[in-house]
Design an enzyme around this catalytic site. Sequence first.
Site, PDB file in Angstrom:
ATOM      1  N   TYR A 138      -5.234   5.284  -9.176  1.00  0.00           N
ATOM      2  CA  TYR A 138      -6.397   4.476  -8.764  1.00  0.00           C
ATOM      3  C   TYR A 138      -7.635   4.898  -9.553  1.00  0.00           C
ATOM      4  CZ  TYR A 138      -3.891   2.377  -4.844  1.00  0.00           C
ATOM      5  OH  TYR A 138      -3.009   1.656  -4.092  1.00  0.00           O
ATOM      6  N   CYS A 182       0.818  -1.214   0.000  1.00  0.00           N
ATOM      7  CA  CYS A 182       0.000   0.000   0.000  1.00  0.00           C
ATOM      8  C   CYS A 182       0.857   1.272   0.000  1.00  0.00           C
ATOM      9  CB  CYS A 182      -0.899  -0.017   1.242  1.00  0.00           C
ATOM     10  SG  CYS A 182      -1.761   1.537   1.507  1.00  0.00           S
TER      11      CYS A 182
HETATM   12  N1  GSH Z   1      -6.814   7.906   3.163  1.00  0.00           N
HETATM   13  C1  GSH Z   1      -6.217   6.714   3.493  1.00  0.00           C
HETATM   14  C2  GSH Z   1      -6.329   5.700   2.354  1.00  0.00           C
HETATM   15  C3  GSH Z   1      -5.778   4.373   2.723  1.00  0.00           C
HETATM   16  C4  GSH Z   1      -6.217   3.286   1.745  1.00  0.00           C
HETATM   17  O1  GSH Z   1      -7.117   3.492   0.907  1.00  0.00           O
HETATM   18  N2  GSH Z   1      -5.584   2.113   1.853  1.00  0.00           N
HETATM   19  C5  GSH Z   1      -5.951   0.994   0.991  1.00  0.00           C
HETATM   20  C6  GSH Z   1      -4.741   0.142   0.643  1.00  0.00           C
HETATM   21  S1  GSH Z   1      -3.712   0.838  -0.577  1.00  0.00           S
HETATM   22  C7  GSH Z   1      -6.863   0.042   1.731  1.00  0.00           C
HETATM   23  O2  GSH Z   1      -6.570  -0.327   2.849  1.00  0.00           O
HETATM   24  N3  GSH Z   1      -7.946  -0.369   1.073  1.00  0.00           N
HETATM   25  C8  GSH Z   1      -8.836  -1.358   1.574  1.00  0.00           C
HETATM   26  C9  GSH Z   1     -10.274  -1.079   1.206  1.00  0.00           C
HETATM   27  O3  GSH Z   1     -10.567   0.001   0.718  1.00  0.00           O
HETATM   28  O4  GSH Z   1     -11.086  -1.969   1.431  1.00  0.00           O
HETATM   29  C10 GSH Z   1      -4.767   7.018   3.829  1.00  0.00           C
HETATM   30  O5  GSH Z   1      -4.087   7.725   3.062  1.00  0.00           O
HETATM   31  O6  GSH Z   1      -4.312   6.567   4.864  1.00  0.00           O
END
Ligand code: GSH
Length: 316
Positions: free
Chosen positions: A182, A49
């Site tokens: 994304y 990530c």
């Molecule tokens: N705004 C958050 C975004 C974090 C994020 O979207 N992480 C993704 C991984 S790259 C995630 O965990 N996605 C899981 C999901 O949306 O179910 C940050 O910057 O900390």
Amino acid sequence: MADTKNPITNVKGEFIRGVTAFRNWIKDEPSAEYQPEANRYHLYVALACPWAHRTLVLLKLKGLDHVISYSTVDTLLEFEKGCGWAFGEKYPDPHHPTFTHLKDVYKLNEPDYSGRVTVPVLFDLKTQKIVNNESSEIIRMLNSEFNKLARHPDLDLYPESLRSRIDELNEQVYPKLNNGVYRAGFAKSQEAYNNAYEDVFSMLDILENILSKQRYLIDNKQITEADVRAWTTLLRFDPVYVTHFKCNKKMISKDYPNLYGFVREIYQIDGIKETVNLDEIKKHYFASHLMINPTGIIPRGPEINYDLPHGRDHLQ
Ligand SMILES: N[C@@H](CCC(=O)N[C@@H](CS)C(=O)NCC(=O)O)C(=O)O
């Protein structure tokens, strides 16, 4: 109940990133609820990530990896099952050995939590609560609030004098590049994809131009959080985003000599390489997002040597 299975898109087919749930702050102030203390906090990250990767880079740059522990969740995010990030034999939750999923940690804050379960998570072992799960805020706390414990307290990645320029660049880089890839990859309409694709490459052109004249994105002498935030996306660009997210107009390693040197320079800073696992990164994206890569096959290339001399010393 929120749909936690698939990336969310709106009626125009545009990917919409969810709003981050927990936004408390650690402060180096006597009255603060969350004080900077050694061994009090834990970071849950995924090596793939880019948002979580920012926090690991900060741990290394500030010299905080002896103060704040971290652990990684399992490589694959099984969207179809809707359970989100998982722990496993190779990736246990070191603090809650019976927990099977990261959502169990979220439920410590809110037993009925039904929003998205994302990494990174900054967790307080003392109160057993998530402090914050927004990477842009976690990196600010790591930069400024742990200086009494940091091995590199003098390194300031968000110095007062550069703040407005850092904020200004972040405001462009986040929608167009960090989230832009994304937006391209998860688009559900040609128009949404086309717009994201244009944004990604117009931003890369701008960053390439800046880095042709100066060593870092904001300042010629000093690395800042703007560099870190751009870097975690740039590192993943050729191995993942070019093919998986269809950002295939150009490659960093072939078409952007200054961005490529910049990626190598940061990769080669002490401790940073340890935070990079390109096999995990590729496996996560290509084998988790089966809605855009149904076979789950992981491309073998491209072959890039991030250890090659970065060639950016002359810019200082
Ligand atoms: N705004 C958050 C975004 C974090 C994020 O979207 N992480 C993704 C991984 S790259 C995630 O965990 N996605 C899981 C999901 O949306 O179910 C940050 O910057 O900390």
